[in-house]
Enzyme design. Sequence first.
Site, PDB file in Angstrom:
ATOM      1  N   GLY A 127       0.801  -1.397  -0.053  1.00 28.89           N
ATOM      2  CA  GLY A 127       0.005  -0.155  -0.056  1.00 28.89           C
ATOM      3  C   GLY A 127       0.788   1.362   0.101  1.00 28.89           C
ATOM      4  O   GLY A 127       1.332   1.652   1.027  1.00 28.89           O
ATOM      5  N   ALA A 128       1.091   1.794  -1.146  1.00 23.87           N
ATOM      6  CA  ALA A 128       1.991   2.970  -1.380  1.00 23.87           C
ATOM      7  C   ALA A 128       1.211   4.196  -1.316  1.00 23.87           C
ATOM      8  O   ALA A 128       1.759   5.167  -2.165  1.00 23.87           O
ATOM      9  CB  ALA A 128       2.692   2.749  -2.585  1.00 23.87           C
ATOM     10  N   GLY A 129       0.265   4.417  -0.628  1.00 20.80           N
ATOM     11  CA  GLY A 129      -0.500   5.658  -0.355  1.00 20.80           C
ATOM     12  C   GLY A 129       0.054   6.514   0.411  1.00 20.80           C
ATOM     13  O   GLY A 129       1.415   6.652   0.626  1.00 20.80           O
ATOM     14  N   GLY A 178       1.621   4.433   3.559  1.00 15.33           N
ATOM     15  CA  GLY A 178       2.505   3.770   3.202  1.00 15.33           C
ATOM     16  C   GLY A 178       4.026   4.444   2.671  1.00 15.33           C
ATOM     17  O   GLY A 178       5.149   3.910   3.027  1.00 15.33           O
ATOM     18  N   ARG A 234     -13.187   5.326   3.057  1.00 15.77           N
ATOM     19  CA  ARG A 234     -14.625   5.490   3.330  1.00 15.77           C
ATOM     20  C   ARG A 234     -15.001   6.654   2.315  1.00 15.77           C
ATOM     21  O   ARG A 234     -14.591   7.679   2.283  1.00 15.77           O
ATOM     22  CB  ARG A 234     -15.223   5.655   4.577  1.00 15.77           C
ATOM     23  CG  ARG A 234     -16.715   5.508   4.582  1.00 15.77           C
ATOM     24  CD  ARG A 234     -17.014   5.092   6.316  1.00 15.77           C
ATOM     25  NE  ARG A 234     -18.398   5.689   6.441  1.00 15.77           N
ATOM     26  CZ  ARG A 234     -18.703   5.938   7.633  1.00 15.77           C
ATOM     27  NH1 ARG A 234     -17.996   5.927   8.742  1.00 15.77           N
ATOM     28  NH2 ARG A 234     -19.970   6.264   7.870  1.00 15.77           N
ATOM     29  N   ARG A 256     -20.093   1.986   7.525  1.00 14.82           N
ATOM     30  CA  ARG A 256     -18.809   1.403   8.101  1.00 14.82           C
ATOM     31  C   ARG A 256     -18.771   0.053   7.870  1.00 14.82           C
ATOM     32  O   ARG A 256     -17.518  -0.680   7.562  1.00 14.82           O
ATOM     33  CB  ARG A 256     -18.917   1.508   9.587  1.00 14.82           C
ATOM     34  CG  ARG A 256     -18.524   2.918  10.151  1.00 14.82           C
ATOM     35  CD  ARG A 256     -18.635   3.125  11.565  1.00 14.82           C
ATOM     36  NE  ARG A 256     -18.592   4.460  12.147  1.00 14.82           N
ATOM     37  CZ  ARG A 256     -17.523   5.099  12.423  1.00 14.82           C
ATOM     38  NH1 ARG A 256     -16.101   4.353  12.215  1.00 14.82           N
ATOM     39  NH2 ARG A 256     -17.513   6.169  12.857  1.00 14.82           N
ATOM     40  N   ASN A 297     -12.150  -3.884   2.953  1.00 12.95           N
ATOM     41  CA  ASN A 297     -10.942  -3.904   3.580  1.00 12.95           C
ATOM     42  C   ASN A 297     -10.596  -5.403   4.060  1.00 12.95           C
ATOM     43  O   ASN A 297      -9.431  -5.737   3.867  1.00 12.95           O
ATOM     44  CB  ASN A 297     -10.530  -2.883   4.809  1.00 12.95           C
ATOM     45  CG  ASN A 297     -10.378  -1.334   4.028  1.00 12.95           C
ATOM     46  OD1 ASN A 297     -10.220  -1.272   2.851  1.00 12.95           O
ATOM     47  ND2 ASN A 297     -10.417  -0.304   4.865  1.00 12.95           N
ATOM     48  N   ASN A 353      -7.389   0.467   8.607  1.00 15.61           N
ATOM     49  CA  ASN A 353      -8.159   0.659   9.545  1.00 15.61           C
ATOM     50  C   ASN A 353      -9.592  -0.021   9.238  1.00 15.61           C
ATOM     51  O   ASN A 353     -10.039  -0.182   8.199  1.00 15.61           O
ATOM     52  CB  ASN A 353      -8.688   2.141   9.563  1.00 15.61           C
ATOM     53  CG  ASN A 353      -7.865   2.748  10.564  1.00 15.61           C
ATOM     54  OD1 ASN A 353      -7.634   2.201  11.624  1.00 15.61           O
ATOM     55  ND2 ASN A 353      -7.583   4.091  10.492  1.00 15.61           N
ATOM     56  N   HIS A 376      -8.739   1.135  18.570  1.00 18.19           N
ATOM     57  CA  HIS A 376      -8.329   2.393  17.778  1.00 18.19           C
ATOM     58  C   HIS A 376      -9.646   2.900  17.167  1.00 18.19           C
ATOM     59  O   HIS A 376      -9.926   3.034  15.833  1.00 18.19           O
ATOM     60  CB  HIS A 376      -7.384   1.831  16.646  1.00 18.19           C
ATOM     61  CG  HIS A 376      -6.747   2.997  16.057  1.00 18.19           C
ATOM     62  ND1 HIS A 376      -6.199   4.044  16.648  1.00 18.19           N
ATOM     63  CD2 HIS A 376      -6.510   3.058  14.801  1.00 18.19           C
ATOM     64  CE1 HIS A 376      -5.807   4.857  15.801  1.00 18.19           C
ATOM     65  NE2 HIS A 376      -5.866   4.406  14.525  1.00 18.19           N
TER      66      HIS A 376
HETATM   67  N1  APR Z   1      -3.396  -4.288  -2.981  1.00 22.27           N
HETATM   68  C1  APR Z   1      -2.323  -3.307  -2.697  1.00 22.27           C
HETATM   69  N2  APR Z   1      -2.607  -1.878  -2.668  1.00 22.27           N
HETATM   70  C2  APR Z   1      -3.536  -1.695  -2.438  1.00 22.27           C
HETATM   71  C3  APR Z   1      -4.907  -2.462  -2.512  1.00 22.27           C
HETATM   72  C4  APR Z   1      -4.413  -3.920  -2.839  1.00 22.27           C
HETATM   73  N3  APR Z   1      -5.557  -4.973  -2.735  1.00 22.27           N
HETATM   74  N4  APR Z   1      -5.960  -1.906  -2.438  1.00 22.27           N
HETATM   75  C5  APR Z   1      -5.769  -0.634  -2.267  1.00 22.27           C
HETATM   76  N5  APR Z   1      -4.416  -0.401  -2.367  1.00 22.27           N
HETATM   77  C6  APR Z   1      -3.592   0.761  -2.132  1.00 22.27           C
HETATM   78  C7  APR Z   1      -4.259   1.902  -2.913  1.00 22.27           C
HETATM   79  O1  APR Z   1      -3.909   1.898  -4.155  1.00 22.27           O
HETATM   80  C8  APR Z   1      -3.445   3.061  -2.126  1.00 22.27           C
HETATM   81  O2  APR Z   1      -2.190   3.604  -2.733  1.00 22.27           O
HETATM   82  O3  APR Z   1      -3.457   1.236  -0.773  1.00 22.27           O
HETATM   83  C9  APR Z   1      -3.417   2.708  -0.625  1.00 22.27           C
HETATM   84  C10 APR Z   1      -4.033   3.295   0.192  1.00 22.27           C
HETATM   85  O4  APR Z   1      -3.313   4.729   0.314  1.00 22.27           O
HETATM   86  P1  APR Z   1      -4.407   5.974   0.667  1.00 22.27           P
HETATM   87  O5  APR Z   1      -5.740   5.758  -0.069  1.00 22.27           O
HETATM   88  O6  APR Z   1      -3.460   7.235   0.424  1.00 22.27           O
HETATM   89  O7  APR Z   1      -4.683   5.788   2.359  1.00 22.27           O
HETATM   90  P2  APR Z   1      -3.650   6.195   3.423  1.00 22.27           P
HETATM   91  O8  APR Z   1      -4.011   7.460   3.888  1.00 22.27           O
HETATM   92  O9  APR Z   1      -2.406   5.796   3.078  1.00 22.27           O
HETATM   93  O10 APR Z   1      -4.246   5.110   4.515  1.00 22.27           O
HETATM   94  C11 APR Z   1      -4.097   3.637   4.401  1.00 22.27           C
HETATM   95  O11 APR Z   1      -4.058   3.128   6.715  1.00 22.27           O
HETATM   96  O12 APR Z   1      -4.244   4.558   8.623  1.00 22.27           O
HETATM   97  C12 APR Z   1      -5.163   3.953   7.675  1.00 22.27           C
HETATM   98  O13 APR Z   1      -7.288   4.381   7.648  1.00 22.27           O
HETATM   99  C13 APR Z   1      -6.249   4.393   6.866  1.00 22.27           C
HETATM  100  O14 APR Z   1      -6.914   2.225   6.173  1.00 22.27           O
HETATM  101  C14 APR Z   1      -6.195   3.403   5.940  1.00 22.27           C
HETATM  102  C15 APR Z   1      -4.898   3.127   5.582  1.00 22.27           C
END
Ligand code: APR
Length: 321
Positions: A10-12, A15, A88, A94, A101, A126, A181
């Site tokens: 997850g490189a959001g 990540g 969300r 929820r 997720n 989350n 949490h």
């Molecule tokens: N496989 C790999 N990556 C995935 C998948 C999957 N099946 N589904 C989603 N992703 C990636 C998305 O492409 C996105 O880059 O997960 C990343 C999520 O990043 P953001 O939307 O930027 O969310 P972020 O703010 O990083 O939060 C991630 O951490 O704190 C918790 O509540 C928050 O559940 C959330 C998580």
Amino acid sequence: MNRPKISVIGAGNVGASVAQFLAAKELGDVYLFDIVEGVPEGKALDMYEGNPHWGSDSHVAGFNTKDESAYSNLSGSDVVVVPAGLARKPGMSRDDLLAKNVDVIKGVGLNIKKYAPNAIIVVVTNPADIMAYAMQKVTGFSPEKIMGLGGALDSARFRAFLSMELGVSVQDINAFVIGGHGDDMVPFIRYSSVGGIPITKLLSKEKIDQIVNRTRMGGGEIVNFLKTGSAYYAPGISITAMVESIIQDKKRIIPSAAFLSGAHGKHYGASGIYIGLPIRIGSKGVEHVYDIDFTDEELSLWKKTVESVKENCNKVDAFLK
Ligand code: APR
């Protein structure tokens, strides 16, 4: 050099933050994975190009998991951090989010099981305590190899707010938050202290209540500012502290979601769930879950948070059937 290998799926926002902190601290080689094409590769290369200024030789690489075979790059990971997931969206309940997720955790977890069976997993998606539970069910890993982000972040917020109020160094503030949490987390006043002095001796009840409330709403406060996303710097730093304690076997005591098996106390009857308590984190993962004595008032808060976590774990069981 044979550096530890840390994978982040997850490189959001979260990540990428954690990957950057891990590389800056040179805690290991960092492998970034995401389902969106180009994002993990681009962010990893961008981070790597900054390393000369940190003086860090951590290798940072990114992999797109649209083609699932990319997960083979997980192999040999010492730690896998999982912040993959969906946020969300308007109109989504929820429970809808929980189901989606759990699905993400299922896909990711099966690949961790296949390619990195010896890894310790830090679940961030989350609700992280519930997703840690789902991760354990999916991978079948022994429960102490999995932990969830929660108290590390909540207690960092609690300490930061106490420091702001008291005008003292964050280093001298010891405070922790337990429970789920979420809104019913329990910032634990009785064991919170500043340079060893209980905070109840330094602040009025009203002030403490305000700070507890701000801690509980800490995530929401950031969302209100950002509008389109949620917190990622403090989460990234909190996860980095957890990973550092695993990689360096530091045995730090950091509140996090851990599995209650009954092995480390009765926790007032709570068992079979992941929930936040102070835990000792080392190379084996969760090495000890501290059992805490509650007053009647604390016990009723604990029971409330346990009930809500249990309810969600039951939903996970139903989704995974
Ligand atoms: N496989 C790999 N990556 C995935 C998948 C999957 N099946 N589904 C989603 N992703 C990636 C998305 O492409 C996105 O880059 O997960 C990343 C999520 O990043 P953001 O939307 O930027 O969310 P972020 O703010 O990083 O939060 C991630 O951490 O704190 C918790 O509540 C928050 O559940 C959330 C998580």
